[in-house]
Design a protein around this motif. Structure first.
Motif, PDB file in Angstrom:
ATOM      1  N   GLY A  12       0.720  -1.308   0.110  1.00  0.00           N
ATOM      2  CA  GLY A  12       0.170   0.047   0.212  1.00  0.00           C
ATOM      3  C   GLY A  12       0.860   1.317   0.204  1.00  0.00           C
ATOM      4  O   GLY A  12       0.338   2.328  -0.061  1.00  0.00           O
ATOM      5  N   SER A  53      -0.525   2.028   3.830  1.00  0.00           N
ATOM      6  CA  SER A  53      -0.253   0.722   4.381  1.00  0.00           C
ATOM      7  C   SER A  53      -1.165  -0.058   4.863  1.00  0.00           C
ATOM      8  O   SER A  53      -2.095   0.220   5.543  1.00  0.00           O
ATOM      9  N   GLY A  55      -3.966  -0.911   3.685  1.00  0.00           N
ATOM     10  CA  GLY A  55      -5.282   0.094   3.210  1.00  0.00           C
ATOM     11  C   GLY A  55      -5.635   0.780   4.562  1.00  0.00           C
ATOM     12  O   GLY A  55      -6.832   1.082   4.508  1.00  0.00           O
TER      13      GLY A  55
END
Length: 235
Positions: A12, A53, A55
């Motif tokens: 992410g 990161s 989500g």
């Protein structure tokens, strides 16, 4: 010597390549590191980049703070290595207890993107020595969970010990207490901030200035400062 600066990629991460380019422009050697590794590959400094990161599930930065490589990051911080956390990286640093306080959803509950004016409140850290105390700079900001919080006692300590590194000017974009945009640890080697200096290092791609559109490079001293700190420590 060439200063090797590691940039850790997490699932992410969005700004890891931008951070690598900023390091290269500053005269350092960017080194790509992976969150699942326990090897810092002999780097001299570290950048935890922006993004989402994992989500941003649970809390922004909370899962990344438990990544395998963070054990080495903590050890490196304790040994004095310069470490910069940008946006999501700042969130990781507070979740890993390398910096105090926390970061919560923006006060207006919306993602924000703007060129943000800041004042340099501490020019004595590994990442800010290239600035003058009180200098006003403009670098891009983009976040949804950028509201800095801490207890009143903790905020008083940060203020009293000079650990506020940057403060928002003109507008507080996310409701951060006392307009805090970035902080440092007591040793001055670990710095976290919400705005993105890596997006203001190259003419043609940074914020607008009075001289020309997209000509702002106020983010570059972050990276040249860290390189200078490493060189000075090795001398």
């Amino acid at each position: 010597m060439t200063t090797r600066v590691g940039v850790i990629t997490f699932p992410g991460s969005l700004d890891d390549r931008d951070a690598q380019r900023a390091i290269e422009i500053a005269g350092g050697e960017p080194v790509a590191l992976w969150h699942g590794s326990h090897d810092l590959d002999g780097v001299d400094a570290l950048v935890l980049p922006g993004g989402f990161s994992y989500g941003d599930y649970l809390r922004a930065g909370a899962i990344a703070a438990l990544a395998p490589i963070m054990a080495e990051v903590k050890d490196a911080a304790a040994q004095g290595m310069p470490i910069l956390g940008i946006c999501n990286g700042f969130q990781m640093l507070v979740e890993a207890h390398l910096l105090p306080g926390g970061l919560i959803r923006n006060a207006h509950q919306q993602f924000i993107r703007r060129d943000q004016k800041l004042r340099v409140e501490n020019a004595d850290t590994a990442w800010t020595s290239g600035f003058d105390l009180g200098q006003e700079i403009v670098i891009p900001l983009k976040n949804a969970d950028g509201g800095y919080i801490a207890s009143d006692d903790e905020l008083d300590r940060l203020e009293g010990e000079g650990l506020v590194a940057f403060r928002y000017l003109g507008v507080n974009p996310n409701g951060s207490l006392r307009d805090i945009a970035g902080i440092t640890n007591e040793r001055g080697n670990v710095v976290g901030l919400m705005p993105h200096p890596e997006h203001a290092v190259e003419p043609g791609f940074g914020p607008n200035t009075a001289e020309a559109m997209r000509s702002g490079v106020d983010g570059l001293p972050f990276f040249t400062s860290a390189i200078a700190a490493v060189v000075a420590a090795a001398a």
